[in-house]
Design a protein around this motif. Sequence first.
Motif: not given
Ligand code: PD2
Length: 293
Positions: A189, A191, A226, A237, A270, A272, A282, A284
């Motif tokens: 991923l 961002y 992650v 974070g 949780h 991001g 990241i 995952t």
């Molecule tokens: O990017 C993150 O920190 C994050 C947060 C919540 C990634 C995921 N979930 C995920 O890949 O499921």
Amino acid sequence: MSNAMTATQAITPELRAWIVEQASAGVSAEVVFKSMCDVGWNPDVAENAMETVLTEHLQNINGANTIISDTADAAKALPEPALADSPGTIMVGGRAVTVLLVVKHPRVVVFGNLLSDDECDALIAAAEPKMKRSLTVETKTGGEEVNADRTSDGMFFQRKELSVVAALESRIAELLNWPEENGEGLQILHYGPGAEYKPHYDYFDPSQPGTPTILKRGGQRVGTLVMYLNNPEAGGGTTFPDIGLEVAPRRGNAVFFSYAAPNPATKTLHGGAPVVRGEKWIATKWLREGEFK
Ligand code: PD2
Ligand code: ZN
């Protein structure tokens, strides 16, 4: 148990229904018990209430009852690093992975030095040309959809698609004591500034009609790792709102969490947090209870 306690903490119809619902959803007795204690139930009363309600429930309905009691009692195997003697490092495939943070409930472990800088760079370089706006599971049908709660770009690698992916997958399997075959393909991923992933659970919601289709490939998710592939300048974070925890994204580090049942009692909500400056990459790895084919 004293009468005073019984009087102040009675088994209401709502509590009765909640306990039965948890057990039926496969939440372990331990997790149900912990949740009750967390909201202020006296441990003795909580234990007694669970026993009373579940026994009565089993007597009231037919046939499938033993399945419910088995599920409620069984301590389910979960991915879990070897932390029994509180090690500072765990050796995996000749690599010294550091243990930076351990939380019992929810089960959260933060690792350092899981990936080398070269591995992080190689994963980003291989993924970059294939990135598309991230999709999330469309829970009504089991398909996928663009979701405003997830403003990142992403792609999946097949298991073992590249040598760097295969090496990492074998390291993760060893670190978390969980079969490689139970892992989904690695997701990358990205961002940009302002992008985030709003708080969510990674397990599949049992009440959604699309879930049975999703579960055909390896059953429920039971754990998430992650891995941070770069250092965002600010923000980005990984947050756990139920316990007020935010894990700082640092290249090569990773946060692991597991969930014994598809239920908020696991406290594994949780997210991001938005990237404030710079960008965030990241990888995952989601772990299923069975083989992910
Ligand atoms: O990017 C993150 O920190 C994050 C947060 C919540 C990634 C995921 N979930 C995920 O890949 O499921
Ligand atoms: Zn997630």
